[in-house]
Design an enzyme around this catalytic site. Structure first.
Site, PDB file in Angstrom:
ATOM      1  N   ALA A 147      -7.464   7.530  -0.537  1.00 28.63           N
ATOM      2  CA  ALA A 147      -7.493   5.821  -0.552  1.00 28.63           C
ATOM      3  C   ALA A 147      -7.772   5.630   0.593  1.00 28.63           C
ATOM      4  CB  ALA A 147      -5.897   5.668   0.205  1.00 28.63           C
ATOM      5  N   SER A 148      -9.092   4.624   0.006  1.00 20.46           N
ATOM      6  CA  SER A 148     -10.124   4.655   0.956  1.00 20.46           C
ATOM      7  C   SER A 148      -9.304   3.468   2.002  1.00 20.46           C
ATOM      8  CB  SER A 148     -10.562   3.335   0.426  1.00 20.46           C
ATOM      9  OG  SER A 148     -11.628   4.289  -0.169  1.00 20.46           O
ATOM     10  N   GLN A 149     -10.185   3.300   3.644  1.00 22.80           N
ATOM     11  CA  GLN A 149     -10.485   2.498   4.778  1.00 22.80           C
ATOM     12  C   GLN A 149     -10.235   1.106   4.304  1.00 22.80           C
ATOM     13  OE1 GLN A 149     -12.250   2.975   7.525  1.00 22.80           O
ATOM     14  NE2 GLN A 149     -11.273   1.764   9.091  1.00 22.80           N
ATOM     15  N   ARG A 198       1.097  -0.967  -0.192  1.00 18.60           N
ATOM     16  CA  ARG A 198       0.161   0.231   0.409  1.00 18.60           C
ATOM     17  C   ARG A 198       0.878   1.098  -0.081  1.00 18.60           C
ATOM     18  NH1 ARG A 198      -4.035   2.709   4.684  1.00 18.60           N
ATOM     19  NH2 ARG A 198      -5.559   4.004   2.828  1.00 18.60           N
TER      20      ARG A 198
END
Length: 332
Positions: free
Chosen positions: A101-103, A47
């Protein structure tokens, strides 16, 4: 599938692998990664490569953390933050957050809900950092993933991040509400931006039996597609707050809340109903319904698209409580 990133090229690789393992262990313990294939994707896709800099909310605004911070403590905080279970703002224009950037736990919920099978083709609406597309590539292979975003800055960055991580899906700059007809038909569509209603083009680009998972109101709807004009499904239990879909007619209206009880406005479930029914239900009617029906959870709500209409409903698509999506008026 490997990421194509060697430790000699990435000075953060070893520390990132440890941080990633901790994140996956925490998500697994919470029950967010029951599928071993998705667990492997989260374990192996780095990530931090997709968020070389990002913004986190602080009192009075945002703080920017970055990979190239000259301060070692700043770099440490950047790397640790990249592997926390939290959303990360990736693009600010002025004071407006236009991409994030999503959880990770929410991403895991949505990817599991997508229920992909080997050989499926997936269209992602909202390229973001490229991380979600990378997870899909890990699971299905690069050639079966298409991601689209209206903003060239976002698609350029996502493409570069994906390349650095060793993935090469089709990344397209365009209006997500129009889908991508030249890559259709799709087995799955997943959106990472909030919408006021379901774009008709998506269903037209799906195979029968396809699945659409997308944010709507402050929840996530999972639709099964019967054909180009008919889809239906219920909301996932989880709450979800996404950057809105951008493009013509994509605005989500803000409901009026004056005079409503504070206990209702403080309830995430009531805000969900209020936003879902905005433009169709008067806020006071929404409050009365919410009280009368025992403050229903998200999974009691659903959406139907049929015959050129689409509506949300409580408990039953043909029941007494339903309203048109997008503020087109009440149906009951």
């Amino acid at each position: 599938m490997g990421t194509g990133v060697g430790r000699e090229r990435d000075p953060f690789a070893e520390a990132a692998a440890e941080a990633r393992h901790r994140l996956v262990a925490a998500l697994t313990a919470e029950g967010a990664l029951p599928d071993p294939a998705w667990r492997a994707a989260f374990e192996e896709v780095p990530r931090h490569l997709f968020v070389p800099s990002y913004h986190v909310g602080v009192l009075g605004g945002y703080e920017r953390l970055r990979r190239d911070d000259p301060d070692p403590e700043g770099r440490r905080r950047w790397l640790e933050g990249a592997y926390e279970d939290q959303p990360l703002g990736t693009l600010l224009r002025g004071d407006e957050l236009v991409s994030s950037a999503s959880q990770p736990s929410l991403m895991a919920d949505m990817l599991h809900a997508l229920d992909v099978r080997d050989g499926d083709t997936v269209l992602e609406i909202g390229a973001g950092s490229g991380y979600n597309a990378a997870l899909l590539c890990h699971r299905l292979g690069d050639a079966r993933v298409t991601t689209v975003d209206i903003d060239a800055d976002i698609t350029d960055a996502a493409r570069a991040h994906l390349h650095e991580a060793g993935h090469h899906p089709v990344v397209v700059t365009g209006d997500g509400a129009r889908g991508r007809p030249d890559r259709a038909p799709f087995d799955r569509i997943v959106a990472t931006c909030a919408m006021p209603s379901v774009p008709a083009a998506w269903l037209a680009q799906c195979r029968p039996g396809a699945c659409v998972v997308a944010p709507l109101s402050t929840g996530v709807i999972r639709l099964r597609v019967e054909d180009a004009e008919h889809a239906e499904g219920r909301f996932l239990p989880t709450s979800a707050y996404f950057v809105p879909l951008r493009g013509p007619g994509a605005a989500v209206s803000e409901p009026r809340t004056g005079g409503l009880p504070r206990r209702a406005l403080d309830s995430d479930l009531f805000r969900f109903l209020l936003t879902l029914a905005s433009g169709s239900l008067d806020p006071y009617e929404a409050y009365a319904l919410w009280q009368r029906e025992g403050r229903p959870a998200r999974e009691r709500y659903g959406v139907t698209v049929r015959g050129g209409r689409q509506w949300a409903w409580l408990d039953d698509p043909e029941g007494p409580y339903s309203w048109a999506l997008g503020g087109a008026g009440r149906l009951y």
